[in-house]
Motif scaffolding. Structure first.
Motif, PDB file in Angstrom:
ATOM      1  N   SER A   1      -1.845   9.506   4.922  1.00  0.00           N
ATOM      2  CA  SER A   1      -2.116   8.062   4.986  1.00  0.00           C
ATOM      3  C   SER A   1      -0.907   7.311   5.516  1.00  0.00           C
ATOM      4  N   ILE A   2      -1.177   6.289   6.323  1.00  0.00           N
ATOM      5  CA  ILE A   2      -0.162   5.305   6.699  1.00  0.00           C
ATOM      6  C   ILE A   2      -0.291   4.161   5.697  1.00  0.00           C
ATOM      7  N   VAL A   3       0.788   3.865   4.985  1.00  0.00           N
ATOM      8  CA  VAL A   3       0.791   2.808   3.964  1.00  0.00           C
ATOM      9  C   VAL A   3       1.631   1.643   4.476  1.00  0.00           C
ATOM     10  N   LEU A   4       1.038   0.445   4.495  1.00  0.00           N
ATOM     11  CA  LEU A   4       1.742  -0.739   4.981  1.00  0.00           C
ATOM     12  C   LEU A   4       1.662  -1.857   3.937  1.00  0.00           C
ATOM     13  N   ALA A   5       2.793  -2.503   3.698  1.00  0.00           N
ATOM     14  CA  ALA A   5       2.811  -3.699   2.851  1.00  0.00           C
ATOM     15  C   ALA A   5       2.271  -4.861   3.661  1.00  0.00           C
ATOM     16  N   ASN A   6       1.355  -5.634   3.082  1.00  0.00           N
ATOM     17  CA  ASN A   6       0.669  -6.616   3.922  1.00  0.00           C
ATOM     18  C   ASN A   6       1.362  -7.971   4.020  1.00  0.00           C
ATOM     19  N   ASP A   7       2.672  -8.024   3.715  1.00  0.00           N
ATOM     20  CA  ASP A   7       3.434  -9.218   4.071  1.00  0.00           C
ATOM     21  C   ASP A   7       4.514  -8.887   5.103  1.00  0.00           C
ATOM     22  N   ASN A   8       4.285  -7.788   5.842  1.00  0.00           N
ATOM     23  CA  ASN A   8       5.220  -7.362   6.882  1.00  0.00           C
ATOM     24  C   ASN A   8       4.486  -7.154   8.203  1.00  0.00           C
ATOM     25  N   ILE A   9       5.225  -7.257   9.311  1.00  0.00           N
ATOM     26  CA  ILE A   9       4.707  -6.853  10.620  1.00  0.00           C
ATOM     27  C   ILE A   9       5.377  -5.535  10.982  1.00  0.00           C
ATOM     28  N   TYR A  10       4.579  -4.558  11.399  1.00  0.00           N
ATOM     29  CA  TYR A  10       5.093  -3.253  11.798  1.00  0.00           C
ATOM     30  C   TYR A  10       4.743  -3.008  13.269  1.00  0.00           C
TER      31      TYR A  10
ATOM     32  N   ALA B   1       4.877   8.743  15.206  1.00  0.00           N
ATOM     33  CA  ALA B   1       5.357   8.668  13.824  1.00  0.00           C
ATOM     34  C   ALA B   1       4.636   9.683  12.940  1.00  0.00           C
ATOM     35  N   VAL B   2       3.316   9.782  13.094  1.00  0.00           N
ATOM     36  CA  VAL B   2       2.551  10.745  12.295  1.00  0.00           C
ATOM     37  C   VAL B   2       2.893  12.173  12.705  1.00  0.00           C
TER      38      VAL B   2
ATOM     39  N   GLN C   1       5.242  17.421  11.405  1.00  0.00           N
ATOM     40  CA  GLN C   1       6.122  18.509  11.834  1.00  0.00           C
ATOM     41  C   GLN C   1       7.276  18.729  10.867  1.00  0.00           C
ATOM     42  N   SER C   2       7.740  17.635  10.239  1.00  0.00           N
ATOM     43  CA  SER C   2       8.862  17.757   9.307  1.00  0.00           C
ATOM     44  C   SER C   2       8.437  18.372   7.982  1.00  0.00           C
ATOM     45  N   GLY C   3       7.140  18.359   7.689  1.00  0.00           N
ATOM     46  CA  GLY C   3       6.667  18.835   6.393  1.00  0.00           C
ATOM     47  C   GLY C   3       6.964  17.863   5.264  1.00  0.00           C
ATOM     48  N   ALA C   4       7.156  16.597   5.590  1.00  0.00           N
ATOM     49  CA  ALA C   4       7.531  15.588   4.592  1.00  0.00           C
ATOM     50  C   ALA C   4       6.407  15.335   3.600  1.00  0.00           C
ATOM     51  N   VAL C   5       6.781  15.163   2.350  1.00  0.00           N
ATOM     52  CA  VAL C   5       5.846  14.646   1.363  1.00  0.00           C
ATOM     53  C   VAL C   5       5.629  13.156   1.625  1.00  0.00           C
ATOM     54  N   ILE C   6       6.732  12.467   1.911  1.00  0.00           N
ATOM     55  CA  ILE C   6       6.686  11.056   2.305  1.00  0.00           C
ATOM     56  C   ILE C   6       7.654  10.850   3.468  1.00  0.00           C
ATOM     57  N   THR C   7       7.187  10.174   4.494  1.00  0.00           N
ATOM     58  CA  THR C   7       8.077   9.684   5.545  1.00  0.00           C
ATOM     59  C   THR C   7       8.240   8.185   5.345  1.00  0.00           C
ATOM     60  N   ILE C   8       9.476   7.738   5.216  1.00  0.00           N
ATOM     61  CA  ILE C   8       9.772   6.312   5.057  1.00  0.00           C
ATOM     62  C   ILE C   8       9.882   5.683   6.438  1.00  0.00           C
ATOM     63  N   LEU C   9       9.112   4.627   6.663  1.00  0.00           N
ATOM     64  CA  LEU C   9       9.222   3.878   7.911  1.00  0.00           C
ATOM     65  C   LEU C   9      10.388   2.910   7.758  1.00  0.00           C
TER      66      LEU C   9
ATOM     67  N   ALA D   1       9.153  -0.698   3.256  1.00  0.00           N
ATOM     68  CA  ALA D   1       7.986  -0.606   2.365  1.00  0.00           C
ATOM     69  C   ALA D   1       6.744  -0.135   3.111  1.00  0.00           C
ATOM     70  N   GLY D   2       6.968   0.558   4.226  1.00  0.00           N
ATOM     71  CA  GLY D   2       5.904   1.256   4.946  1.00  0.00           C
ATOM     72  C   GLY D   2       6.161   2.751   4.875  1.00  0.00           C
ATOM     73  N   TYR D   3       5.098   3.548   4.726  1.00  0.00           N
ATOM     74  CA  TYR D   3       5.269   4.984   4.508  1.00  0.00           C
ATOM     75  C   TYR D   3       4.150   5.762   5.195  1.00  0.00           C
ATOM     76  N   ILE D   4       4.405   7.042   5.440  1.00  0.00           N
ATOM     77  CA  ILE D   4       3.347   7.998   5.768  1.00  0.00           C
ATOM     78  C   ILE D   4       3.361   9.055   4.668  1.00  0.00           C
ATOM     79  N   LEU D   5       2.202   9.290   4.077  1.00  0.00           N
ATOM     80  CA  LEU D   5       2.101  10.145   2.892  1.00  0.00           C
ATOM     81  C   LEU D   5       1.330  11.422   3.170  1.00  0.00           C
TER      82      LEU D   5
END
Length: 461
Positions: free
Chosen positions: A123-132, A139-140, A145-153, A213-217
Motif C-alpha cells: 500500500s501507498i499511505v499518504l497523509a491527507n494534509d500534504n502534497i506528494y 518508488a514502489v 526490490q529492497s525487501g522493505a517492510v516499510i519504505t519512508i517517503l 508521513a507518507g509510506y509504502i507498506l
C-alpha cells in the motif's frame, strides 16, 4: 521483479485523515461549531484527498482505503467521495467506525486497517494534509526490490527546519536503509546528534532527509509483525499513543527489520495556516506538475506564466457582457503570474490578482488588488480593497470603497466574517462570529474571537 507496467498490480492506496485541523483554524471551519476536514482543504481549488485520488488512479491504482478519526472527517469525506465508482471509477473502502473509535495513534490505526480489511500486497499511505509529487512506479519498484517492510517517503530540507516539526532520518547513504528516526528533534543539540555532527559548523550547508508521513507498506509482513508482543503491548491504551514514526517504525528499526527511505520529487505540508499559504504559493509556481495536470483535466485555461483560469470564468460574460478574456486582452484586468482562478468568479475592471489562488464563486470588485493570498469560495470583496499574504475563509465579505479602502495583510479570516469599509488588518486572526464595531479600524497582531453571547446564540440557532 517484473516490468514497471505491472509493478502496481498488487498496490492499493491508503489515505489517512485523523486530525481535527486545529492548526488551520479559523480558515478550516465552516462555522463556529463545525470543521472542514483536512482532506477537503484545497490547493488551487482541488481538495487534497481528491488530488491524491486523481494522481494515484491515473497510475492505475483502483483500490483505495480512507482511514478516518472523528465523525467530522468520516462523514464529510464519505459524503463527497462515496464508494468512488461513479465519479472516479475506483473502489473506496472506509475504515470501520467502531475501529476508528478504538484507534490509539497513527501506527495503531494503520495496523488495524490492514488486519480488519485483510489488505493484501502493498500500500501507498499518504497523509491527507500534504502534497506528494513522486514517480510512483519507481518508488514502489524500489520498495519491492529492497525487501522493505516499510519504505519512508522522504524529502530534503535545511536541518534546523525539522526542530519541533518533522521527523529526522538517519539513512545509510549507499543502501538507503534507515538507521534511526528522530521524531521531531526538540533542540539543536538533539538535531546535531541525529545528524552525527560534533557541532553546528556547516549545518547551514547541508540538507537533512525528513519523514513526510507518507509510506509504502508490505501489508503481509506488517500483519505478522502486529502479533509480536512489543507491538500488541504498545498498542494498548494504557501504553499511550502508538504512533507510526515514533513507535512502530522506530521499533522496527531497533528490531532489525528492513526499513528503507526513498526521497520523492517534491512535498508540501499544509498543516498550519502559514505553511498552507506558503505551500499553495509553491504549487502556484509550478512545483507540483500533478496539480497542473488535474487543473487541465477540469477545464482550466492555461494563460501562461503559471496562470490557470477555469473556462467557465474565462469566457463567461459578466461586467456588462464583457468576458474576462476580453478584459485581460484589453489590459483592463491583470491576472498572473502564478495564479489560479476557479469557476464562476466575477472579476471587475481594474482588478489585479497575482501569486494567488481565487476559488469558485468569488466576486472581486473594481480596482481590487489580491497578492500572495488564498480566497476561499463565496467571498465578496468590495472595490479598491487590498488583500496581501492572507487567507479569507468561506463566504467572507470585505466591504471597501474608494474613499474607505479596506486593507488586509498577513491575516487569516474564518468563514462568514463581514469586515466593514475602511478597516486595516495586519497580522490579525479572526474567528467566525466576531463582529467588527467601534471606532478603532486599525487592528494589528490580534486574535479576534466572538463573545460568549454570540457563541451561545449560534448554538441555539
Amino acid at each position: 521483479m517484473g516490468s514497471l507496467d505491472d509493478v502496481l498490480d498488487d498496490v492499493s492506496a491508503v489515505l489517512t485523515s485523523g486530525g481535527m485541523g486545529t492548526r488551520n483554524r479559523p480558515v478550516s471551519l465552516y462555522s463556529p461549531t463545525s470543521m472542514i476536514p483536512k482532506g477537503l482543504m484545497r490547493v488551487m481549488g482541488i481538495p487534497l484527498s481528491e488530488l491524491q485520488i486523481e494522481v494515484l488512479r491515473a497510475e492505475g491504482i483502483g483500490q483505495f482505503y480512507i482511514i478516518t478519526r472523528y465523525l467530522e472527517n468520516r462523514d464529510q469525506l464519505a459524503n463527497r467521495f462515496g464508494d468512488g465508482r461513479k465519479r472516479f471509477e475506483i473502489d473506496i473502502t472506509y475504515s470501520d467506525p467502531l475501529e476508528d473509535i478504538l484507534n490509539n495513534g497513527s501506527g495503531d490505526a494503520i495496523l488495524r486497517n490492514i488486519i480488519s480489511q485483510n489488505i493484501p500486497g502493498h500500500s501507498i499511505v499518504l497523509a491527507n494534509d500534504n502534497i506528494y509529487e513522486a514517480y510512483w512506479r519507481r518508488a514502489v519498484e524500489f520498495h519491492k526490490q529492497s525487501g522493505a517492510v516499510i519504505t519512508i517517503l522522504a524529502t530534503r530540507m535545511p536541518p534546523r527546519e525539522t526542530i519541533g516539526d518533522y521527523g529526522l532520518l538517519d539513512v545509510d547513504s549507499i543502501t538507503g536503509r534507515a538507521r534511526r528516526i528522530i521524531e521531531k528533534p526538540k533542540t539543536e543539540e538533539e538535531l546535531l546528534s541525529g545528524l552525527n555532527l560534533p557541532g553546528p559548523e556547516g549545518l547551514a550547508d547541508i540538507l537533512a532527509q525528513v519523514n513526510t508521513a507518507g509510506y509504502i507498506l508490505d501489508n503481509t509482513a506488517l500483519a505478522k509483525i502486529a502479533q509480536e508482543d512489543w507491538v500488541t503491548s504498545g498498542r494498548r491504551k494504557e501504553s499511550g499513543e502508538f504512533d507510526m514514526a515514533g513507535n512502530l517504525i522506530k521499533g522496527l528499526i531497533e528490531k532489525g527489520y528492513p526499513i528503507y527511505v526513498n526521497v520523492i520529487d517534491n512535498w508540501a505540508d499544509l498543516g498550519s495556516n502559514p505553511k498552507y499559504l506558503a505551500s499553495v504559493e509553491r504549487a502556484l509556481s509550478g512545483q507540483f506538475p500533478s496539480v497542473v495536470k488535474v487543473l487541465e483535466m477540469r477545464g482550466y485555461v492555461d494563460m501562461g506564466r503559471n496562470t490557470f483560469v477555469h473556462e467557465g470564468t474565462y469566457n463567461k460574460k459578466y461586467n456588462g457582457e464583457i468576458s474576462l478574456k476580453e478584459l485581460v486582452e484589453e489590459g483592463a484586468v491583470e491576472i498572473g503570474p502564478n495564479t489560479s482562478i476557479g469557476r464562476d468568479v466575477r472579476i471587475k475592471i481594474g482588478a489585479r490578482i497575482r501569486y494567488s489562488a481565487v476559488e469558485k464563486d468569488v466576486n472581486v470588485g473594481e480596482y481590487t488588488e489580491i497578492f500572495h493570498s488564498i480566497i476561499f469560495p463565496y467571498c465578496i470583496i468590495g472595490e479598491h480593497a487590498k488583500i496581501e499574504r492572507s487567507i479569507l475563509g468561506l463566504q467572507v465579505r470585505i466591504g471597501s470603497l474608494q474613499d474607505e479602502q479596506t486593507s488586509i495583510g498577513n491575516s487569516f479570516l474564518g468563514p462568514d466574517i463581514y469586515v466593514s469599509p475602511g478597516h486595516r488588518l495586519a497580522g490579525v486572526t479572526v474567528y467566525p462570529g466576531y463582529e467588527f464595531s467601534g471606532p478603532d479600524r486599525t487592528l494589528a497582531d490580534k486574535v479576534l474571537k466572538p463573545s460568549m453571547a454570540s457563541i451561545i446564540k449560534t448554538l441555539k440557532m
